[in-house]
Enzyme design. Structure first.
Site, PDB file in Angstrom:
ATOM      1  N   LYS A 173      47.304  57.682  44.466  1.00 35.28           N
ATOM      2  CA  LYS A 173      46.118  56.812  44.567  1.00 35.28           C
ATOM      3  C   LYS A 173      46.491  55.455  45.180  1.00 35.28           C
ATOM      4  O   LYS A 173      45.776  54.908  46.020  1.00 35.28           O
ATOM      5  CB  LYS A 173      45.529  56.623  43.163  1.00 35.28           C
ATOM      6  N   LYS A 242      44.197  43.917  43.741  1.00 33.21           N
ATOM      7  CA  LYS A 242      44.977  44.413  42.591  1.00 33.21           C
ATOM      8  C   LYS A 242      45.782  45.649  42.999  1.00 33.21           C
ATOM      9  O   LYS A 242      46.979  45.752  42.727  1.00 33.21           O
ATOM     10  CB  LYS A 242      44.005  44.766  41.452  1.00 33.21           C
TER      11      LYS A 242
HETATM   12  P1  NAD Z   1      33.764  47.405  37.615  1.00 34.76           P
HETATM   13  O1  NAD Z   1      34.296  46.038  37.463  1.00 34.76           O
HETATM   14  O2  NAD Z   1      32.469  47.626  38.337  1.00 34.76           O
HETATM   15  O3  NAD Z   1      33.638  48.113  36.173  1.00 34.76           O
HETATM   16  C1  NAD Z   1      34.515  47.911  35.131  1.00 34.76           C
HETATM   17  C2  NAD Z   1      33.704  47.818  33.842  1.00 34.76           C
HETATM   18  O4  NAD Z   1      34.597  47.627  32.762  1.00 34.76           O
HETATM   19  C3  NAD Z   1      32.726  46.616  33.836  1.00 34.76           C
HETATM   20  O5  NAD Z   1      31.418  47.069  33.549  1.00 34.76           O
HETATM   21  C4  NAD Z   1      33.278  45.711  32.741  1.00 34.76           C
HETATM   22  O6  NAD Z   1      32.272  45.000  32.029  1.00 34.76           O
HETATM   23  C5  NAD Z   1      33.983  46.730  31.853  1.00 34.76           C
HETATM   24  N1  NAD Z   1      34.979  46.133  30.972  1.00 34.76           N
HETATM   25  C6  NAD Z   1      35.838  45.106  31.222  1.00 34.76           C
HETATM   26  N2  NAD Z   1      36.604  44.847  30.151  1.00 34.76           N
HETATM   27  C7  NAD Z   1      36.222  45.730  29.184  1.00 34.76           C
HETATM   28  C8  NAD Z   1      36.643  45.966  27.847  1.00 34.76           C
HETATM   29  N3  NAD Z   1      37.613  45.239  27.287  1.00 34.76           N
HETATM   30  N4  NAD Z   1      36.028  46.941  27.139  1.00 34.76           N
HETATM   31  C9  NAD Z   1      35.030  47.674  27.691  1.00 34.76           C
HETATM   32  N5  NAD Z   1      34.584  47.495  28.966  1.00 34.76           N
HETATM   33  C10 NAD Z   1      35.185  46.534  29.699  1.00 34.76           C
HETATM   34  O7  NAD Z   1      34.929  48.246  38.308  1.00 34.76           O
HETATM   35  P2  NAD Z   1      34.782  49.647  39.066  1.00 34.76           P
HETATM   36  O8  NAD Z   1      34.574  49.386  40.528  1.00 34.76           O
HETATM   37  O9  NAD Z   1      33.856  50.543  38.315  1.00 34.76           O
HETATM   38  O10 NAD Z   1      36.299  50.171  38.931  1.00 34.76           O
HETATM   39  C11 NAD Z   1      36.808  50.703  37.715  1.00 34.76           C
HETATM   40  C12 NAD Z   1      38.194  51.274  38.007  1.00 34.76           C
HETATM   41  O11 NAD Z   1      38.093  52.306  38.992  1.00 34.76           O
HETATM   42  C13 NAD Z   1      39.176  50.245  38.594  1.00 34.76           C
HETATM   43  O12 NAD Z   1      40.445  50.479  38.077  1.00 34.76           O
HETATM   44  C14 NAD Z   1      39.107  50.497  40.091  1.00 34.76           C
HETATM   45  O13 NAD Z   1      40.290  50.083  40.743  1.00 34.76           O
HETATM   46  C15 NAD Z   1      38.893  51.995  40.134  1.00 34.76           C
HETATM   47  N6  NAD Z   1      38.174  52.500  41.311  1.00 34.76           N
HETATM   48  C16 NAD Z   1      37.077  51.864  41.820  1.00 34.76           C
HETATM   49  C17 NAD Z   1      36.430  52.398  42.930  1.00 34.76           C
HETATM   50  C18 NAD Z   1      35.199  51.740  43.548  1.00 34.76           C
HETATM   51  O14 NAD Z   1      34.816  52.127  44.678  1.00 34.76           O
HETATM   52  N7  NAD Z   1      34.561  50.808  42.883  1.00 34.76           N
HETATM   53  C19 NAD Z   1      36.899  53.583  43.529  1.00 34.76           C
HETATM   54  C20 NAD Z   1      38.005  54.208  42.972  1.00 34.76           C
HETATM   55  C21 NAD Z   1      38.650  53.671  41.869  1.00 34.76           C
END
Ligand code: NAD
Length: 297
Positions: A173, A242
């Site tokens: 990834k 990140k």
């Molecule tokens: P995001 O910031 O939209 O969502 C993360 C969620 O986690 C938020 O709603 C936040 O409020 C919540 N959160 C934070 N701290 C918390 C806690 N202590 N307890 C419970 N909830 C908590 O991020 P995202 O884009 O959904 O990405 C999530 C993961 O997936 C990341 O690691 C990212 O790198 C990975 N990812 C994202 C994408 C993308 O296109 N957005 C694609 C592949 C992978």
């Protein structure tokens, strides 16, 4: 009887993934620190709980999709975290992108506590999460993978069990996201230069889409974001930054010099400092225009 599923982190990725599980008729319990995310989850038919601890106590399968390794550590390892409160035999699946060492240590700790753990980062973006077409890169024990296979089939399309090391999916990834870092800046530079020379971005896209300059990231960044002048993430610049830092750490450890990759860490740090950190990563285009003092279209 179907297992009780828990989902922690109902953000851009976690919310649509959990909604797909609800649509598949699972009982899904969710928790997010953001009240708005919780409201959306409950409106979609999910059952909101008040903490990660409650999710851990009540669910048989606990999934997480959290922004950073630090938050993953907190949610799994703190006193109020999943590891301390999950029922014996529960399956923990982390969809977040973290550092490989964290996958490995969570796997070891989970096993010692009689829990199952899979590192399962995803690719395919919000569109892939909504349409259940995600690629899922899974590392962990084969028996645990078999239990999770049905769930993976609901939230994703291309599912790879890559080995029994729980960090192997994360390594792949991070390589994927290293390439995303290159492509995103390449798209920004190409379009800004083209426009400056009087070549319309639509013309450029049409021709390059039938040339070797074509890429999935060009398609995504241009059609979904730049063309609509909409930079709501998506995948934020800060999340890409990140992942590039994590890829650099991985390369340092392997003794490989990332000649351009290292510079990307500095570049996206600057883009973030310019104020585009919480925008979609495609805002690299806006950042370059600002740097070159070119008027926005
Ligand atoms: P995001 O910031 O939209 O969502 C993360 C969620 O986690 C938020 O709603 C936040 O409020 C919540 N959160 C934070 N701290 C918390 C806690 N202590 N307890 C419970 N909830 C908590 O991020 P995202 O884009 O959904 O990405 C999530 C993961 O997936 C990341 O690691 C990212 O790198 C990975 N990812 C994202 C994408 C993308 O296109 N957005 C694609 C592949 C992978």
């Amino acid at each position: 009887m179907k297992e009780k599923l828990g989902f922690i982190g109902l953000g851009n990725m976690g919310l649509p993934m959990s909604i797909n599980l609800l649509r598949a008729d699972y009982e899904v319990y969710g928790y997010d620190t953001n009240a708005q995310a919780m409201e959306q989850f409950v409106a979609a038919g999910g059952i909101g709980l008040e903490s990660a601890k409650e999710i851990a106590k009540q669910c048989d399968v606990i999934m997480t999709s959290l922004p950073t390794p630090q938050i993953v550590e907190l949610v799994y390892q703190s006193e109020q975290g999943i590891l301390h409160h999950a029922k014996k035999g529960s399956l923990l699946i982390d969809f977040s992108t973290v550092n490989p060492e964290l996958n490995d240590s969570l796997h070891t700790e989970a096993k010692a506590l009689g829990l199952r753990y899979l590192g399962a980062p995803v690719s395919g973006g919000v569109i892939g999460a909504v349409n259940a077409t995600l690629t899922i890169m899974v590392g962990g024990d084969t028996d645990d993978y078999k239990i999770a296979e049905r769930i993976f089939g609901i939230v994703g399309k291309n599912i790879y069990h890559l080995g029994t090391s729980s960090s192997v999916g994360t390594r792949i990834k991070l390589l994927n996201n290293l390439m995303i870092g290159f492509y995103t800046e390449a798209v920004a530079e190409t379009i800004v230069l083209g426009e400056k020379m009087g070549i319309h971005a639509d013309t450029l896209y049409e021709v390059l889409s039938n040339s070797y300059g074509q890429s999935r990231i060009y398609e995504r960044n241009f059609l979904e974001y730049m063309k609509n002048d909409n930079y709501e993430p998506g995948f934020s610049t800060n999340l890409l930054l990140k992942d590039l830092k994590l890829a650099k750490e991985m390369a340092d450890e392997a003794g490989v010099s990332l000649r351009i990759g290292e510079k990307l860490v500095d570049l996206y740090s600057e883009i973030s400092q310019q104020g585009y950190g919480e925008n979609d990563m495609s805002a690299a285009y806006l950042s370059l225009k600002e740097t070159c003092k070119i008027e926005q279209l």
